[in-house]
Design a protein around this motif. Structure first.
Motif, PDB file in Angstrom:
ATOM      1  N   GLY A  62       0.774  -1.128  -0.274  1.00  0.00           N
ATOM      2  CA  GLY A  62      -0.055  -0.003  -0.078  1.00  0.00           C
ATOM      3  C   GLY A  62       0.919   1.360   0.084  1.00  0.00           C
ATOM      4  O   GLY A  62       2.122   1.076   0.042  1.00  0.00           O
ATOM      5  N   SER A  63       0.338   2.321   0.179  1.00  0.00           N
ATOM      6  CA  SER A  63       0.818   3.724   0.219  1.00  0.00           C
ATOM      7  C   SER A  63       0.711   4.284   1.591  1.00  0.00           C
ATOM      8  O   SER A  63      -0.170   4.247   1.996  1.00  0.00           O
ATOM      9  CB  SER A  63       0.368   4.564  -1.026  1.00  0.00           C
ATOM     10  OG  SER A  63       1.013   5.750  -1.044  1.00  0.00           O
ATOM     11  N   HIS A  64       1.780   4.779   1.999  1.00  0.00           N
ATOM     12  CA  HIS A  64       2.016   5.832   3.215  1.00  0.00           C
ATOM     13  C   HIS A  64       0.851   7.060   3.218  1.00  0.00           C
ATOM     14  O   HIS A  64       0.135   7.336   4.099  1.00  0.00           O
ATOM     15  CB  HIS A  64       3.141   6.146   3.585  1.00  0.00           C
ATOM     16  CG  HIS A  64       3.994   5.064   3.899  1.00  0.00           C
ATOM     17  ND1 HIS A  64       4.126   4.264   4.995  1.00  0.00           N
ATOM     18  CD2 HIS A  64       5.156   4.380   3.298  1.00  0.00           C
ATOM     19  CE1 HIS A  64       4.971   3.257   5.163  1.00  0.00           C
ATOM     20  NE2 HIS A  64       5.629   3.207   3.866  1.00  0.00           N
ATOM     21  N   PRO A  66      -1.647   9.468   0.545  1.00  0.00           N
ATOM     22  CA  PRO A  66      -2.596   9.596  -0.752  1.00  0.00           C
ATOM     23  C   PRO A  66      -1.998  10.510  -1.707  1.00  0.00           C
ATOM     24  O   PRO A  66      -1.177  11.242  -1.440  1.00  0.00           O
ATOM     25  CB  PRO A  66      -3.966  10.086  -0.311  1.00  0.00           C
ATOM     26  CG  PRO A  66      -3.664  10.875   1.145  1.00  0.00           C
ATOM     27  CD  PRO A  66      -2.389  10.264   1.848  1.00  0.00           C
ATOM     28  N   SER A 250      -5.606   6.088  -2.319  1.00  0.00           N
ATOM     29  CA  SER A 250      -5.953   6.603  -1.117  1.00  0.00           C
ATOM     30  C   SER A 250      -5.272   5.624   0.048  1.00  0.00           C
ATOM     31  O   SER A 250      -4.775   4.583  -0.060  1.00  0.00           O
ATOM     32  CB  SER A 250      -7.325   6.494  -0.769  1.00  0.00           C
ATOM     33  OG  SER A 250      -7.936   5.303  -1.002  1.00  0.00           O
ATOM     34  N   THR A 251      -5.436   6.110   1.565  1.00  0.00           N
ATOM     35  CA  THR A 251      -4.723   5.132   2.370  1.00  0.00           C
ATOM     36  C   THR A 251      -5.785   5.067   3.676  1.00  0.00           C
ATOM     37  O   THR A 251      -6.386   6.030   4.178  1.00  0.00           O
ATOM     38  CB  THR A 251      -3.727   6.023   3.321  1.00  0.00           C
ATOM     39  OG1 THR A 251      -4.191   7.405   3.569  1.00  0.00           O
ATOM     40  CG2 THR A 251      -2.635   6.121   2.452  1.00  0.00           C
ATOM     41  N   PRO A 252      -6.407   3.780   3.618  1.00  0.00           N
ATOM     42  CA  PRO A 252      -5.932   2.500   3.075  1.00  0.00           C
ATOM     43  C   PRO A 252      -6.472   2.394   1.788  1.00  0.00           C
ATOM     44  O   PRO A 252      -7.578   3.000   1.263  1.00  0.00           O
ATOM     45  CB  PRO A 252      -6.350   1.577   3.995  1.00  0.00           C
ATOM     46  CG  PRO A 252      -7.681   2.097   4.537  1.00  0.00           C
ATOM     47  CD  PRO A 252      -7.380   3.602   4.792  1.00  0.00           C
ATOM     48  N   ALA A 253      -5.923   1.852   0.775  1.00  0.00           N
ATOM     49  CA  ALA A 253      -6.531   1.519  -0.549  1.00  0.00           C
ATOM     50  C   ALA A 253      -7.359   0.561  -0.669  1.00  0.00           C
ATOM     51  O   ALA A 253      -7.578  -0.388   0.212  1.00  0.00           O
ATOM     52  CB  ALA A 253      -5.183   1.027  -1.478  1.00  0.00           C
TER      53      ALA A 253
END
Length: 369
Positions: A62-64, A66, A250-253
């Motif tokens: 995932g990404s930290h 967005p 987005s976070t979370p994706a």
């Protein structure tokens, strides 16, 4: 004739219907399934459904933060080492914030340097000249006061003149004291609390700059380190890429952006029905069959048991299967033929039972084919 007409029509219609039904009933020969279901090689066994996964389990990346994806640096099937960039997000806002924080840090450091450099050498000579001037003025006023005092005693100077000279001398001494205090204050440099405030401002600016730098680094998603995972060695393999340039994350994706796995050795996650848990033996011999190929068994090697029993998520279509059942997940390693098996494939797994316990309905169904 009228009395026989309707019964005759009814008989003819009934005969036609029977003939039509008899002609439409065709006997279809029994069809064989495209592939026979797997059969257990053991006399007594526990059966389960397995899913092939990587040795480290399938890691969902995932990404930290967005943002908008500007570059995807890997594709499916790539092998990447730990720490390699996988994708990058738009960093224009973070770059702008970084410039602002750098300017704020430079200003705070300049203010601290200014305080630490005090007194300013160019300010000392003018103040020294004022000090010399005031000392000379004090000497002049005191000399005039001394003459006025002598002349007052002889009556040559009125009392008013003596008082005026006395006040002028007092004013000159006060002005000299003020300038001497200013000289000491200037030579002492900046006040220590002011320096502490300036140092705190520098520390705060440095922390804010580091915070923005960290935010900037988080816009680049890296492959995780293998040291933090169980028995992981070698490189990652990119199993799935679910993101493209221009998409917003987005976070979370909503779904994993990238799925990684350490495929040096594949594992099979087997769901053991809660009714079969009492009959499960970790040391029992285990084999697996790939769905669609019941001719080649794959031996399995026991790795570990996940002690937490979870609700079942996958449905195999077995008649003995319940939707509301819970399963214990057991991890086995594939020792042979790993190159012919793909991550995510389903396998029928059979575990040999050495004790004469009653077999589960699933195992009985698997034995009967």
């Amino acid at each position: 004739m009228k009395g026989y007409f309707l019964p005759l029509v009814a008989v003819v219609s009934l005969a036609f219907a029977g003939w039509h039904l008899a002609g439409s009933q065709t006997n279809h020969p029994p069809t064989e399934p495209p592939f026979a279901p797997a059969k257990s090689p053991f006399e007594r066994q526990v059966a389960g459904l397995g899913i092939v996964e990587s040795r480290t389990e399938n890691v969902a990346i995932g990404s930290h933060v967005p943002g908008i994806v500007v570059r995807v640096l890997v594709k499916e099937g790539d092998r990447v080492p730990a720490g390699q960039p996988l994708l990058e997000l738009d960093t224009r806002q973070a770059q702008a914030d970084l410039g602002v924080k750098r300017a704020m840090l430079a200003a705070a450091r300049a203010e601290l340097a200014k305080l630490e450099a005090m007194p300013r050498q160019e300010e000392l000579p003018p103040l020294a000249a004022q000090l010399a001037e005031m000392r000379a003025l004090v000497t002049q006023r005191e000399d005039a006061l001394a003459r006025s005092r002598q002349l007052r005693q002889s009556g040559a100077v009125p009392e008013q003149t003596y008082i005026a000279d006395q006040q002028a001398a007092a004013v000159a001494r006060a002005q000299l004291a003020r300038i001497e205090a200013e000289d000491r204050l200037l030579r002492a440099g900046a006040w220590l609390p002011d320096k502490e405030v300036a140092r705190a401002a520098v520390t705060r600016a440095e922390s804010e700059l580091a915070q923005v730098q960290t935010q900037l680094d988080l816009h680049r998603v890296l492959a995780p380190t293998l040291d933090s995972l169980r028995d992981a060695t070698g490189e990652w393999e990119v199993l799935k890429v679910n993101v493209r340039p221009g998409e917003f994350v987005s976070t979370p994706a909503d779904e994993p952006l990238i799925v990684l796995g350490n495929t040096g050795q594949r594992h099979v996650r087997v769901d053991i029905d809660e009714n079969d848990i009492p009959r499960f033996e970790p040391t029992a011999k285990a084999v697996a069959y790939v769905r669609g190929d019941n001719a080649r068994p794959f031996p399995l090697r026991f790795v570990r048991v996940q002690p937490y029993v979870v609700p079942k998520r996958s449905l195999s279509g077995d008649n003995a299967e319940r939707v509301d059942t819970r399963v214990m997940q057991v991890i086995y390693a594939l020792d042979e033929g790993e190159g012919e098996i793909y991550i995510g494939q389903q396998m029928d797994v059979f575990l040999q039972m050495t004790s004469p316990a009653q077999e589960s309905p699933r195992a009985v169904a698997a034995k009967d084919g």
